[in-house]
Design a protein around this motif. Structure first.
Motif: not given
Length: 345
Positions: A55-64
């Motif tokens: 779902t491209t949540s906050w976890l993906v933003r943290f990955d970047w």
């Protein structure tokens, strides 16, 4: 005459095993309520991570954010060391080391269960992690194309098998199996702590090197832990496989004994003669040597046909005739010589 049977190589191997200590009674882990609760919690965490990435949540933003931070540029002095440290998560080298240790344990304990449990864990790891990797098709940081994207469903692109982290899951399973197969509570605690440290450090090392997203590492930890927690469900098939292997070993051993070359038969007459001679030698009383029955001294042995005598014992031999030539003017001893005529001149 008694002959020893000739042992084959298989006979010598199992004779070596028979000299080892008696097979101990090992405690097999069971699927207890506590383990079931941990398995359910880990499975819920696993599904949560997958849902957060899809779902491209906050976890993906943290990955970047972690990727753009570039830890390998922030601390370059440890880059060379971590390049070697990450090998502790590679399947080939770690599997060889752990399999060698478990093979030695199997030899000493007369059981193949450690090797079978390790093989079952690796099989479950390859099937479960591999299916999710190729099913989700997520690209790694080095192959990312759009900032902020979850990089999912890239099935036909290079580096699209990154989620979950295989290094991390393999480190959890490979080193955690040692704690799973420990024979004492103290050893299990120490090995559990060691495997946790190794798996955590290997996972964070992949983030430092930029080969995995942080969410890849989180899912890899959960994937490896699920295999270790659910392994007791596979203990009955492991026990059946062990019983089949031991039965196969007994069949091979019996077949090797039947096909082993037998010693040539000894003729009956020779066997009877050898037995009679052996019995006579064993039953003959030992000879007692007394001073009166001592062996008489042997006569001297000469190389010449007769005995040699000393020169003083020999009879003098007078030669016949004189050894000197005859002389007309020679006078015998004790006689008066005749007067010579005087001649004038």
């Amino acid at each position: 005459m008694r002959t020893e049977p000739k042992l084959t190589r298989l006979d010598r191997i199992f004779a070596r095993l028979d000299r080892e200590p008696v097979r101990p009674v090992l405690e097999v882990p069971r699927m207890t309520r506590h383990r079931v609760v941990l398995f359910g919690a880990t499975l819920a965490f696993y599904l949560t991570i997958v849902l957060a990435v899809v779902t491209t949540s906050w976890l993906v933003r943290f990955d970047w954010q972690a990727m753009l931070f570039r830890p390998y540029q922030q601390w370059p002095e440890i880059h060379a060391f971590l390049d070697y440290w990450v090998v502790l998560g590679q399947r080939g080298p770690t599997a060889v080391m752990v399999a060698a240790w478990l093979g030695w344990r199997s030899w000493r304990q007369h059981t193949v269960r450690p090797l079978l449990a390790f093989g079952a864990a690796l099989l479950l790891l390859n099937v479960s992690v591999g299916a999710v990797k190729y099913g989700l098709g997520r690209s790694g940081p080095h192959y990312a194309t759009e900032v902020g994207s979850n990089e999912m469903w890239h099935w036909f692109q290079a580096g699209s098998d990154i989620f979950p982290s295989g290094h991390t899951a393999n480190a959890v399973v490979t080193w955690g199996i040692l704690a799973y197969l420990a024979t004492s509570p103290r050893a299990r605690r120490w090995l559990s702590a060691l495997s946790a440290v190794l798996s955590l450090s290997v996972g964070l090392t992949t983030v430092y090197l930029g080969t995995h997203w942080l969410s890849d590492v989180l899912l890899g930890w959960a994937a490896g832990l699920l295999i270790l927690l659910g392994l007791p469900w596979f203990e009955p098939p492991i026990a059946q496989a062990e019983a089949w292997l031991l039965e196969l070993r007994d069949r091979l051993l019996a077949g090797a004994r039947r096909t082993a070359p037998r010693p040539a038969p000894v003729p009956a007459a020779a066997a009877v003669a050898a037995g009679t001679l052996t019995a006579a030698v064993e039953e003959a009383p030992p000879r007692e040597i007394s001073p009166t029955t001592a062996r008489a001294p042997r006569a001297p042995i000469f190389l010449a046909p007769g005995p040699h005598t000393a020169r003083s014992e020999r009879t003098p031999v007078t030669p016949t005739g004189s050894r000197r030539p005859q002389h007309p003017e020679r006078v015998a001893r004790g006689s008066t010589p005749a007067a010579r005529p005087l001649t004038g001149g």
